[in-house]
Design a protein around this motif. Structure first.
Motif, mmCIF file in Angstrom:
data_model
loop_
_atom_site.group_PDB
_atom_site.id
_atom_site.type_symbol
_atom_site.label_atom_id
_atom_site.label_comp_id
_atom_site.label_asym_id
_atom_site.label_seq_id
_atom_site.Cartn_x
_atom_site.Cartn_y
_atom_site.Cartn_z
ATOM 1 N N LYS A 31 116.637 96.022 10.842
ATOM 2 C CA LYS A 31 117.218 97.518 10.695
ATOM 3 C C LYS A 31 116.268 98.282 10.242
ATOM 4 N N PRO A 32 116.240 99.672 10.510
ATOM 5 C CA PRO A 32 115.216 100.542 10.175
ATOM 6 C C PRO A 32 114.883 100.617 8.886
ATOM 7 N N VAL A 33 115.737 100.521 7.912
ATOM 8 C CA VAL A 33 115.445 100.155 6.549
ATOM 9 C C VAL A 33 115.770 98.940 6.127
ATOM 10 N N ARG A 34 114.569 98.351 5.503
ATOM 11 C CA ARG A 34 114.803 97.052 4.660
ATOM 12 C C ARG A 34 113.888 97.026 3.590
ATOM 13 N N TYR A 35 114.321 96.071 2.816
ATOM 14 C CA TYR A 35 113.201 95.907 1.488
ATOM 15 C C TYR A 35 112.612 94.528 1.190
ATOM 16 N N TYR A 46 104.259 94.008 4.947
ATOM 17 C CA TYR A 46 103.669 94.298 6.500
ATOM 18 C C TYR A 46 104.305 93.224 7.340
ATOM 19 N N ALA A 47 104.247 92.102 6.911
ATOM 20 C CA ALA A 47 104.879 90.858 7.845
ATOM 21 C C ALA A 47 106.273 91.204 8.380
ATOM 22 N N THR A 48 107.054 91.643 7.307
ATOM 23 C CA THR A 48 108.536 91.893 7.321
ATOM 24 C C THR A 48 108.656 93.184 7.764
ATOM 25 N N GLY A 49 107.840 94.191 7.652
ATOM 26 C CA GLY A 49 108.275 95.634 7.809
ATOM 27 C C GLY A 49 108.908 96.207 6.866
ATOM 28 N N ALA A 50 109.028 95.895 5.745
ATOM 29 C CA ALA A 50 109.775 96.407 4.661
ATOM 30 C C ALA A 50 109.486 97.840 4.203
ATOM 31 N N SER A 51 110.529 98.867 4.104
ATOM 32 C CA SER A 51 110.264 100.136 3.811
ATOM 33 C C SER A 51 109.723 100.456 2.337
ATOM 34 N N PRO A 65 99.885 105.453 1.488
ATOM 35 C CA PRO A 65 99.955 105.966 2.804
ATOM 36 C C PRO A 65 98.591 105.244 3.477
ATOM 37 N N ASN A 66 98.900 104.901 4.627
ATOM 38 C CA ASN A 66 97.670 104.410 5.625
ATOM 39 C C ASN A 66 96.715 103.551 4.912
ATOM 40 N N ILE A 67 97.346 102.382 4.471
ATOM 41 C CA ILE A 67 96.466 101.484 3.730
ATOM 42 C C ILE A 67 95.434 100.924 4.406
ATOM 43 N N PHE A 68 94.241 100.889 3.817
ATOM 44 C CA PHE A 68 92.924 100.831 4.474
ATOM 45 C C PHE A 68 92.579 101.088 5.710
ATOM 46 N N GLY A 69 93.203 102.299 6.114
ATOM 47 C CA GLY A 69 93.204 103.127 7.534
ATOM 48 C C GLY A 69 93.870 102.546 8.440
ATOM 49 N N SER A 70 94.926 101.693 8.256
ATOM 50 C CA SER A 70 95.341 100.811 9.436
ATOM 51 C C SER A 70 96.654 101.722 9.962
ATOM 52 N N GLY A 71 97.099 102.521 9.330
ATOM 53 C CA GLY A 71 98.279 103.138 10.023
ATOM 54 C C GLY A 71 99.605 102.809 9.034
ATOM 55 N N PRO A 93 107.018 109.528 1.945
ATOM 56 C CA PRO A 93 108.386 109.997 2.052
ATOM 57 C C PRO A 93 109.205 108.868 2.681
ATOM 58 N N LEU A 94 110.288 108.604 2.205
ATOM 59 C CA LEU A 94 111.226 107.484 2.730
ATOM 60 C C LEU A 94 111.481 107.494 4.152
ATOM 61 N N ASP A 95 111.881 109.164 4.686
ATOM 62 C CA ASP A 95 112.089 109.291 6.104
ATOM 63 C C ASP A 95 110.835 109.085 7.022
ATOM 64 N N GLN A 96 109.881 109.278 6.446
ATOM 65 C CA GLN A 96 108.414 109.063 7.269
ATOM 66 C C GLN A 96 108.475 107.565 7.171
ATOM 67 N N VAL A 97 108.610 106.736 6.341
ATOM 68 C CA VAL A 97 108.554 105.160 6.453
ATOM 69 C C VAL A 97 109.348 104.860 7.523
ATOM 70 N N ARG A 98 110.642 105.366 7.615
ATOM 71 C CA ARG A 98 111.625 104.949 8.390
ATOM 72 C C ARG A 98 111.276 105.231 9.505
ATOM 73 N N SER A 99 110.797 106.257 10.146
ATOM 74 C CA SER A 99 110.233 106.513 11.438
ATOM 75 C C SER A 99 109.165 105.752 11.774
ATOM 76 N N GLN A 100 108.262 105.374 10.841
ATOM 77 C CA GLN A 100 107.021 104.250 11.289
ATOM 78 C C GLN A 100 107.489 103.153 11.510
ATOM 79 N N ARG A 101 108.499 102.703 10.935
ATOM 80 C CA ARG A 101 108.988 101.388 10.924
ATOM 81 C C ARG A 101 109.855 101.250 12.392
ATOM 82 N N VAL A 102 110.449 102.169 12.643
ATOM 83 C CA VAL A 102 111.113 102.242 13.765
ATOM 84 C C VAL A 102 110.255 102.128 15.224
ATOM 85 N N ALA A 103 108.893 102.918 15.201
ATOM 86 C CA ALA A 103 107.875 102.743 15.806
ATOM 87 C C ALA A 103 107.232 101.447 16.022
#
Lengths: 442, 216
Positions: A77-81, A116-121, A153-159, B185-195
């Motif tokens: 799901k888009p939000v996961r922890y 990173y591996a699991t895509g956690a928010s 944000p943008n960890i080690f320039g990776s995005g 911001p959490l909404d920014q993370v959300r759109s990043q993860r969707v992508a």
């Protein structure tokens, strides 16, 4: 922690823990710190996950579930922890305590890799409140990690972007149970959740899919990514791969944390090797030992040559559990030891389920009166009967009548003590007191 | 006392902002309140309730579950003696008995000068120093029968202030406090993860087309 751990090579998670200033970023970077994360970020998340699957890293919290498989169960799901479980409270377990205080950056690096591996928010590191110095060092390390660009944000320039939050607990053993931990993290009493759903991977924090990994599990990730899952799987044997920290306590000359290649070492080596436990104190004999935390059934001298492997110990009727090995020599009163463990479960029962809440209290009272010489012979059957009510059949692994596994863990020490030292119980009854030295319960 | 002081409340708001749901900050805020007052006052609980958006009874209800949160005043130093299995084997009960005699209080009691509160605690994960004592959750030991005078020295050093640097007053968990909120911001993370998830699916489809079973 203060002393060298005396680990046998290879040290995967304890390579720094005993060094002066091991918790500082500068020291961490000098010894290859954050290289695993850089490498991971250059890979695809699924490739990182594949390395962990290849490594066959088993969860180091107690249940021993494959970490890679746990990740793969996470609902996309888009939000996961991601929640890192640092609520280490199983009595005589002190490995995560050392890892948090001694190498907080390794924990942070592993956390970001897992996210990173699991895509956690968002990642939370839940630390047992009593680990005050650990929380202090982890908060400081996290601030440095943000400044270094390893978190944020943008960890080690990776995005890839990720925030990490350190969350203190407040004193409750049960919060080590992953659903209780999530309740606690939501600001509630630490009540384990009713299953199903069985796995937070489906319904976890705030109802979102959540991965819960133990501190030691996560701390292995930088090494696994750097050296490859196959290198990790080449260590150990069978399903028990890599190394593991064993927290050795009780009547040994050198209590401490020892990182050991799995399966290749026996309990006897751990206890007796001069590099490790250094032998039983005062040259005495092992009367019994607990192989994996107080929820585990006790072993006797006949088990000393068992290898330290998850399946090997499981087949012999106990568990490697949290990796806590506690040695009792022949001066130990089995009744007093089992009483204290029972008292612990009584104090820590969350109170939701009757068998656990009431049963633990009854058992504690009966055990105490036997230890104080006020017991009756029929109390032994009473104890077994009450244990059987909590965990029917008294099998291993235990049957469960309760929401979580705290309940079925209660009988382990009592049934072990009665099974092995029945005569000792009867002697307490016959003599009207405890025949062993030392202070008595009150 | 009127809840959290201004600067503490500002820090509390920053902590609240770290969580997707405010209530998650409840326990961290209880620690903040204890750091300020040494214990969890009713006024602080009301203030916390307001900050995390629940009734004061819910704060009390949660706090009462946790051993470290105290709804009554405790001493400057909370002395926790572990008597669980590893400490028991090394003389934990003897240490507890000694501590009771030295301090003149039973577990749960506070010395008349307000300096020490004694508690019997469960395993605190310092078993390589068994039997151990915790002073405001900083660990000392071993204090085995035969070397109990070193425990008396610990008490004396705490009382004299000689250990002030190592052991803060009761309630202070971490002297390092997070100064930053969430950076992404959490909404920014959300759109990043969707992508990212979409990119992963494309990779999987591409590798499936190449017939390698999606392994690369």
């Amino acid at each position: 922690m203060s002393e060298p751990t005396g680990s046998t090579p290879p040290a995967i998670v304890t390579s720094r823990t005993w060094r002066q200033g091991s918790w500082e970023l500068g020291r961490y970077l000098q010894s290859g710190g954050y290289e695993g994360l850089r490498k991971a970020l250059a890979m695809t998340p699924e490739a990182v996950q594949a390395e962990v699957v290849t490594s066959n890293l088993l969860g180091r919290g107690g249940a021993g579930f494959e970490a890679g498989r746990k990740w793969s169960m996470l609902a996309q799901k888009p939000v996961r922890y991601l929640v890192v479980n640092g609520d280490e409270s199983e009595p005589a377990t002190f490995k995560d305590h050392m890892l948090i205080e001694g190498d907080p950056h390794q924990l942070i690096e592993g956390t970001v890799i897992a996210a990173y591996a699991t895509g956690a928010s968002l990642a939370f590191i839940y630390i047992r409140g009593e680990f005050a110095l650990g929380i202090e060092r982890l908060e400081a390390a996290l601030e440095d990690a943000y400044r270094h660009g390893a978190v944020g944000p943008n960890i080690f320039g990776s995005g890839f972007s990720l925030d990490v939050v350190v969350h203190p607990g407040a004193g409750a053993y049960i919060c080590g149970e992953e659903t209780a931990l999530l309740e606690s993290l939501e600001g509630k009493r630490g009540f384990p959740r009713i299953k199903p759903p069985y796995f937070p991977a489906a319904v976890g924090l705030y109802g979102a899919p959540t991965v819960v990994n133990n501190v030691e599990t996560v701390s292995n990730l930088p090494w696994i990514v750097t050296h490859g899952g196959a290198a990790f799987a080449a260590l150990g044997q069978g399903r028990s791969t890599g190394t593991r920290i064993f927290a050795l306590s009780g009547h040994v000359n050198r209590p401490g944390n020892y990182e050991i290649e799995m399966v290749k070492t026996t309990f006897r080596d751990l206890i007796e090797s001069p590099r490790l436990g250094g032998g039983v104190r005062d040259g005495r004999q092992v009367k019994a030992f607990i192989p994996g935390g107080v929820s585990a059934p006790w072993f006797g001298p006949e088990h000393l040559d068992l290898p330290l492997g998850q399946d090997e110990v499981g087949k012999a009727g106990s568990m490697l559990g949290s990796g806590a090995v506690t040695v009792m020599d022949d001066t130990t009163c089995a009744v007093r030891a089992a009483w204290r463990i029972t008292k612990f479960f009584w104090r820590e029962s969350c109170g939701q389920c009757t068998p656990c809440r009431e049963g633990s209290g009854w058992l504690e009272k009966v055990m105490r009166r036997i230890e104080l010489g006020q017991g009756r012979e029929e109390d032994l059957d009473l104890l077994i009967d009450a244990c059987d009510n909590i965990s029917p059949g008294l099998r291993w692994p235990p049957a469960q009548t309760t929401i979580c596994v705290l309940g079925p863990s209660i009988p382990s020490s009592i049934t072990s003590a009665i099974h092995r030292f029945r005569d000792e119980f009867l002697l307490h009854v016959k003599e009207g007191g405890c025949p062993f030295p030392g202070a008595l319960p009150r | 006392m009127a809840g959290l002081d201004k600067d503490v409340a500002a820090h509390a708001r920053r902590i609240v902002s770290l969580y997707p749901e405010k209530r998650s900050a409840l326990i961290p805020l209880c620690h903040l309140a204890q750091a300020q007052d040494g214990w969890l006052t009713p006024e602080a609980m009301e203030h916390i309730a307001e900050l995390v958006g629940v009734d004061p009874a819910e704060v009390a209800g949660t706090a009462s579950f946790y051993d470290m949160l105290h709804d009554k005043p405790v001493g400057r130093y909370l002395i926790g003696i572990c008597t669980n299995i590893a400490c028991l084997l090394e003389g934990g009960l003897e240490l507890l008995q000694h501590a009771e005699e030295r301090l003149g209080v039973a577990p749960g009691g506070t010395t008349e000068d307000g300096m020490f509160t004694l508690e019997e605690v469960e395993c605190v994960g310092a078993c390589d120093r068994a039997p151990c004592a915790a002073a405001n959750w900083r660990y000392f030991g071993p204090f085995r029968p035969g070397s109990l005078e070193s425990f008396d020295e610990l008490l004396a050093n705490l009382a004299s202030g000689a250990l002030d640097e190592e052991v803060p007053t009761h309630g202070v968990l971490s002297r390092t406090r997070r100064q930053r909120g969430l950076e992404v911001p959490l909404d920014q993370v959300r759109s990043q993860r969707v992508a990212e998830d979409a990119a992963r699916r494309r990779r999987q489809e591409a590798s499936a087309d190449q017939g390698d079973g999606g392994k690369s």
